[in-house]
Enzyme design. Structure first.
Site, mmCIF file in Angstrom:
data_model
loop_
_atom_site.group_PDB
_atom_site.id
_atom_site.type_symbol
_atom_site.label_atom_id
_atom_site.label_comp_id
_atom_site.label_asym_id
_atom_site.label_seq_id
_atom_site.Cartn_x
_atom_site.Cartn_y
_atom_site.Cartn_z
ATOM 1 N N CYS A 107 -11.045 2.816 1.472
ATOM 2 C CA CYS A 107 -9.577 3.024 1.305
ATOM 3 C C CYS A 107 -9.081 2.258 2.519
ATOM 4 C CB CYS A 107 -9.394 4.544 1.598
ATOM 5 S SG CYS A 107 -7.458 4.941 1.965
ATOM 6 N N THR A 108 -7.971 1.567 2.244
ATOM 7 C CA THR A 108 -7.476 0.761 3.441
ATOM 8 C C THR A 108 -6.945 1.300 4.754
ATOM 9 O OG1 THR A 108 -5.478 0.374 2.236
ATOM 10 C CG2 THR A 108 -7.228 -1.398 2.046
ATOM 11 N N HIS A 109 -6.858 2.814 4.540
ATOM 12 C CA HIS A 109 -6.621 3.520 5.741
ATOM 13 C C HIS A 109 -7.623 3.744 6.735
ATOM 14 C CE1 HIS A 109 -2.871 4.704 3.638
ATOM 15 N NE2 HIS A 109 -2.368 5.459 4.667
ATOM 16 N N TYR B 47 -1.154 8.139 -2.350
ATOM 17 C CA TYR B 47 -1.156 7.853 -3.743
ATOM 18 C C TYR B 47 -2.715 8.727 -4.413
ATOM 19 C CZ TYR B 47 2.392 3.857 -3.850
ATOM 20 O OH TYR B 47 3.259 3.362 -3.942
ATOM 21 N N GLY B 48 -3.592 8.540 -3.447
ATOM 22 C CA GLY B 48 -5.134 8.929 -3.862
ATOM 23 C C GLY B 48 -5.250 10.008 -4.543
ATOM 24 N N ASP C 262 0.823 -1.307 -0.084
ATOM 25 C CA ASP C 262 -0.044 -0.175 -0.112
ATOM 26 C C ASP C 262 0.779 1.039 0.000
ATOM 27 O OD1 ASP C 262 -2.284 1.500 0.286
ATOM 28 O OD2 ASP C 262 -1.954 1.747 2.410
ATOM 29 N N SER C 263 0.309 2.341 -0.044
ATOM 30 C CA SER C 263 1.148 3.535 0.001
ATOM 31 C C SER C 263 1.813 3.923 1.430
ATOM 32 C CB SER C 263 0.185 4.815 -0.542
ATOM 33 O OG SER C 263 -0.748 4.932 0.471
ATOM 34 N N GLU D 93 -2.580 8.434 8.779
ATOM 35 C CA GLU D 93 -1.199 8.380 8.824
ATOM 36 C C GLU D 93 -0.558 8.990 10.050
ATOM 37 O OE1 GLU D 93 1.397 6.947 6.600
ATOM 38 O OE2 GLU D 93 -0.190 5.649 5.847
ATOM 39 N N CYS E 217 -4.689 -1.557 -1.444
ATOM 40 C CA CYS E 217 -4.670 -0.426 -1.732
ATOM 41 C C CYS E 217 -6.017 -0.184 -2.697
ATOM 42 C CB CYS E 217 -3.366 0.310 -2.069
ATOM 43 S SG CYS E 217 -3.744 2.112 -2.904
ATOM 44 N N ASN E 218 -6.909 0.444 -2.323
ATOM 45 C CA ASN E 218 -8.294 0.782 -3.194
ATOM 46 C C ASN E 218 -7.747 1.530 -4.503
ATOM 47 O OD1 ASN E 218 -10.995 -0.140 -1.790
ATOM 48 N ND2 ASN E 218 -9.173 0.442 -0.267
ATOM 49 N N THR E 219 -7.012 2.525 -4.212
ATOM 50 C CA THR E 219 -6.448 3.401 -5.459
ATOM 51 C C THR E 219 -5.908 2.562 -6.270
ATOM 52 O OG1 THR E 219 -6.251 5.282 -3.597
ATOM 53 C CG2 THR E 219 -5.470 5.621 -5.685
HETATM 54 N N1 DGL Z 1 -4.851 3.224 1.336
HETATM 55 C C1 DGL Z 1 -4.859 3.432 0.093
HETATM 56 C C2 DGL Z 1 -6.275 3.127 -0.567
HETATM 57 O O1 DGL Z 1 -6.853 2.056 -0.195
HETATM 58 C C3 DGL Z 1 -4.250 4.889 -0.653
HETATM 59 C C4 DGL Z 1 -4.355 5.842 0.219
HETATM 60 C C5 DGL Z 1 -3.639 7.052 -0.194
HETATM 61 O O2 DGL Z 1 -2.464 6.985 -0.375
HETATM 62 O O3 DGL Z 1 -4.153 7.981 -0.696
HETATM 63 O O4 DGL Z 1 -6.578 3.709 -1.579
#
Ligand code: DGL
Length: 275
Positions: A190-192, A48-49, A16-17, A158, A79-81
């Site tokens: 989003c996995t965050h 990443y998003g 993931d990011s 984060e 990571c969803n993105t």
């Molecule tokens: N955790 C990631 C996701 O699921 C990326 C979040 C990010 O880096 O913007 O999209």
């Protein structure tokens, strides 16, 4: 590039990011404690998003090549993105199984929604890609879907800023349009976001005046990954004890502190690598 491993005892690659993908790692470690997992958090380039699809694809291939050099048997894109915009390209470019989070999340959302409207909270990239509405429409044409980019929630996760007035206020602002559109199920796209689950759940219920079902794609993804490894004969041999190796592209110390708190286990050394 090195050849990917086909051996069941080889590690599973997850990336993931940043920290968010650890929500998938935690779910994987609960379900298959015998697996060896190599996790890469691209902390030098989080988030990443907010980036373009071209950049996300480039980052995703870079992360995957690091994991392949570590001998992984398959990659779980936590990571969803990346899953929204880079999965097809990864499958073309990389000679190993690649699993994403969107389809498992969409399946879990459709199952939970009972046909009522679904809201997606995700990054700007995930929402702009339309990946969730497409996946949900393929499973259930009747279900209405609305999406809301929620980039500040990535920064809060984060930072480890997951309680108190600020995350509540931010979550409320992002959830308002979804609840107004009638969402009765909200996908943490989003996995965050599972790191902020309690805040999101409380604010969604307060806005709707009734409980809202929260779907965490990390659990659904881990279930799919376990089933996939078993089907392909790639599951780690029974009886073995798994391990977790953590790699980051920047600031390994602060990552280790938050990661061990979050995973509920000491994480040992976090290795810093260059992509
Ligand atoms: N955790 C990631 C996701 O699921 C990326 C979040 C990010 O880096 O913007 O999209």
């Amino acid at each position: 590039m090195s050849t990917p491993s086909r051996r069941p005892e080889a590690p599973l690659g997850v990336f993931d990011s940043g920290l968010g993908g650890l929500t998938v790692v935690r779910a994987l470690r609960e379900r298959c404690p015998g697996e060896h997992i190599v996790y890469l958090g691209d902390t030098a380039r989080v988030p990443y998003g907010t980036r373009s699809p071209e950049t996300i694809i480039k980052y995703a291939l870079g992360c995957s090549r690091v994991l392949i050099r570590r001998g992984v048997k398959a990659i779980v894109v936590a990571c969803n993105t990346v899953s929204s915009v880079a999965l097809d390209m990864m499958r073309v470019e990389l000679d190993l199984p690649v699993l994403g989070v969107i389809l498992p999340g969409a399946r879990a959302a459709v199952a939970a929604s009972g046909g009522e409207p679904i809201g997606i909270l995700g990054t700007t990239g995930t929402i702009a890609s339309g990946a969730y509405p497409r996946a949900i429409a393929a499973l259930s044409t009747r279900t209405e879907v609305s999406g809301q980019p929620a980039p500040l929630l990535v920064a809060l996760a984060e930072e480890g800023w997951v309680e108190g007035e600020v995350p509540h206020l931010v979550a409320r602002r992002y959830l308002e349009p979804l609840v107004r559109a009638g969402a009765r199920t909200v996908v943490l796209g989003c996995t965050h976001f599972p790191l902020l689950r309690e805040v999101i759940e409380a604010e969604a219920a307060a806005l709707a005046g009734r409980p809202i079902t929260i779907v965490d794609s990390a659990h659904a993804t881990a279930d799919e990954a376990v089933a996939f490894l078993a089907e392909r004969g790639l599951a780690s041999p029974a009886g073995g004890r798994g391990s977790l190796e953590l790699l980051v592209t920047d600031v390994p110390k602060s990552f280790a502190a938050v990661a061990s708190r979050f995973l509920g286990e000491p994480v040992g050394d976090v290795e810093q690598i260059d992509l």
